[in-house]
Scaffold this motif. Structure first.
Motif, short mmCIF file in Angstrom:
data_model
loop_
_atom_site.label_atom_id
_atom_site.label_comp_id
_atom_site.label_asym_id
_atom_site.label_seq_id
_atom_site.Cartn_x
_atom_site.Cartn_y
_atom_site.Cartn_z
N GLU A 73 0.95 -1.28 0.11
CA GLU A 73 -0.05 0.01 -0.07
C GLU A 73 0.96 1.03 0.06
O GLU A 73 0.34 2.39 0.52
N ILE A 74 2.06 1.17 -0.56
CA ILE A 74 2.86 2.36 -0.80
C ILE A 74 3.28 2.34 -2.20
O ILE A 74 3.25 1.58 -3.04
N LYS A 75 3.68 3.57 -2.63
CA LYS A 75 4.12 3.81 -4.08
C LYS A 75 5.60 3.79 -4.13
O LYS A 75 6.20 4.61 -3.40
N LEU A 76 6.31 3.23 -5.15
CA LEU A 76 7.57 3.67 -5.47
C LEU A 76 7.95 4.91 -6.01
O LEU A 76 7.32 5.19 -7.10
N ALA A 77 8.81 5.80 -5.31
CA ALA A 77 8.98 6.88 -5.74
C ALA A 77 10.50 7.25 -6.26
O ALA A 77 11.24 7.57 -5.32
N GLN A 78 10.78 7.05 -7.52
CA GLN A 78 11.98 7.04 -7.92
C GLN A 78 12.52 8.58 -7.75
O GLN A 78 12.05 9.65 -8.42
N GLU A 79 13.87 8.86 -7.07
CA GLU A 79 14.63 9.99 -6.85
C GLU A 79 15.38 10.40 -8.00
O GLU A 79 16.10 9.47 -8.43
N ASN A 80 15.26 11.50 -8.44
CA ASN A 80 16.50 11.95 -9.01
C ASN A 80 17.79 12.30 -8.63
O ASN A 80 17.66 12.94 -7.47
N VAL A 81 18.76 11.40 -8.59
CA VAL A 81 20.03 11.23 -7.82
C VAL A 81 21.16 11.69 -8.88
O VAL A 81 21.29 10.88 -9.59
N SER A 82 22.12 12.49 -8.57
CA SER A 82 23.16 12.85 -9.35
C SER A 82 23.93 11.81 -9.77
O SER A 82 24.68 11.65 -10.87
N TRP A 83 24.24 10.88 -8.54
CA TRP A 83 25.09 9.56 -8.94
C TRP A 83 24.46 8.31 -9.45
O TRP A 83 25.26 7.53 -9.17
N CYS A 84 23.36 8.51 -9.76
CA CYS A 84 22.43 7.18 -10.03
C CYS A 84 21.97 7.64 -11.71
O CYS A 84 22.28 8.71 -12.11
N MET A 85 21.51 6.52 -12.25
CA MET A 85 20.96 6.48 -13.52
C MET A 85 19.92 7.38 -13.67
O MET A 85 19.57 7.93 -14.50
N SER A 86 19.10 7.57 -12.33
CA SER A 86 17.98 8.36 -12.37
C SER A 86 18.45 9.85 -12.51
O SER A 86 17.54 10.84 -12.42
N SER A 87 19.56 10.23 -12.63
CA SER A 87 19.96 11.69 -12.92
C SER A 87 19.73 12.12 -14.36
O SER A 87 19.58 13.01 -14.78
N SER A 88 19.47 11.04 -15.24
CA SER A 88 19.09 11.02 -16.64
C SER A 88 17.68 11.45 -17.01
O SER A 88 16.82 10.40 -16.53
N ILE A 89 17.29 12.41 -17.64
CA ILE A 89 15.92 12.50 -18.07
C ILE A 89 15.50 11.55 -19.00
O ILE A 89 14.39 11.12 -18.55
N GLU A 90 16.31 10.90 -19.76
CA GLU A 90 15.97 9.99 -20.80
C GLU A 90 15.72 8.91 -19.82
O GLU A 90 14.73 7.80 -20.31
N TYR A 91 16.55 8.30 -18.77
CA TYR A 91 16.28 7.18 -18.11
C TYR A 91 14.65 7.26 -17.52
O TYR A 91 14.24 6.42 -17.45
N LEU A 92 14.56 8.50 -17.04
CA LEU A 92 13.29 8.38 -16.21
C LEU A 92 12.14 8.34 -17.18
O LEU A 92 11.23 7.85 -16.82
#
Length: 260
Positions: A137-156
């Motif tokens: 009953e919770i949601k996965l909230a992907q954070e934009n993190v500078s040292w992770c793949m999630s820093s990439s706009i295209e990845y998100l």
């Protein structure tokens, strides 16, 4: 929308269980709880946190894990390692459910070589993670993190477009600037799937400051977030060396309240 505080602002000086009373004493009504070790994922420990947060009537809007210890390995090419790391992920999800959190702030894959990892594997892992989170009953909230793949706009954007279940997002201002990306660009991708907001400040010499101590244009960011019909909170997340006294934190909260 409330101005909340992350228990991470007291790391490593205050134990997580003691941070809840402190957050309440500083005048905050909501918080993100940062679980700092695998011990703090244990059910018996989390139940103690629930008792404390109920005592002080503090809303826990999100949970954050000691992510570097296991989250990158959820995407490992070695299946057995992924399976073992999934145990920690499930524990944090269950902790989030017990605490009444709405979402799990997630870092995920580190930046770096990924010769053995395909996009299909990444999508499959996220499908599994989002399903497990939803079961709790919770949601996965992907954070934009500078040292992770999630820093990439295209990845998100790729995650948002190709995963089976909805991907939600945490926007972190300091991480955006550290990645050399304007926070507004992330918001264009996150859009109405934004569910959590880490708020901090910066200037030309410092990448993280208490809100009000730097040059971030908060009015524009809040205007954009409001246009997305954002219903979450603004969680102040800085480091313990970004303030000299707890009074500084209280003053920063007052500064931010004019934007909501």
């Amino acid at each position: 929308m409330e101005i909340g505080l992350s228990s991470a602002v007291f790391y490593p000086n205050v134990k997580t269980e003691n941070s809840i009373k402190l957050i309440s004493d500083l005048g905050f009504l909501c918080a993100e709880v940062f679980l700092n070790s695998p011990f703090e994922y244990e059910v018996d420990y989390v139940k103690k946190l629930v008792e404390i947060k109920d005592k002080y009537k503090l809303e826990i809007s999100s949970v954050h894990s000691f992510s570097s210890s296991f989250e990158p390995y959820l995407f490992d090419a070695y299946k057995r390692r992924r399976r073992d790391m999934l145990k920690f992920f499930e524990m944090v999800c269950k902790a989030g459910k017990l605490l009444g959190a709405n979402c799990y702030t997630f870092h995920g894959m580190r930046l770096g070589p990924s010769d053995f990892i395909s996009k299909e594997l990444i999508h499959d892992v996220y499908n599994n993670l989002t399903y497990i989170a939803a079961e709790n009953e919770i949601k996965l909230a992907q954070e934009n993190v500078s040292w992770c793949m999630s820093s990439s706009i295209e990845y998100l954007r790729n995650l948002k477009e190709n995963c089976r279940y909805p991907i939600y997002f945490t926007l972190d201002i300091k991480q955006a600037y550290r990645a050399g990306v304007n926070p507004m660009e992330y918001l264009e991708v996150m859009d109405t799937n934004l569910i959590n907001f880490h708020i901090n400040d910066r200037d030309d010499k410092h990448t993280c400051l208490l809100p009000g101590d730097g040059t971030v244009d908060f009015q524009s960011i809040f205007n954009k977030i409001k246009s997305l019909n954002y219903t979450g909170n603004a969680i102040m997340e800085v480091y313990s060396n970004n303030y000299k006294s707890y009074e500084d934190i209280k003053n920063s909260k007052k500064y931010l309240e004019k934007f909501i």
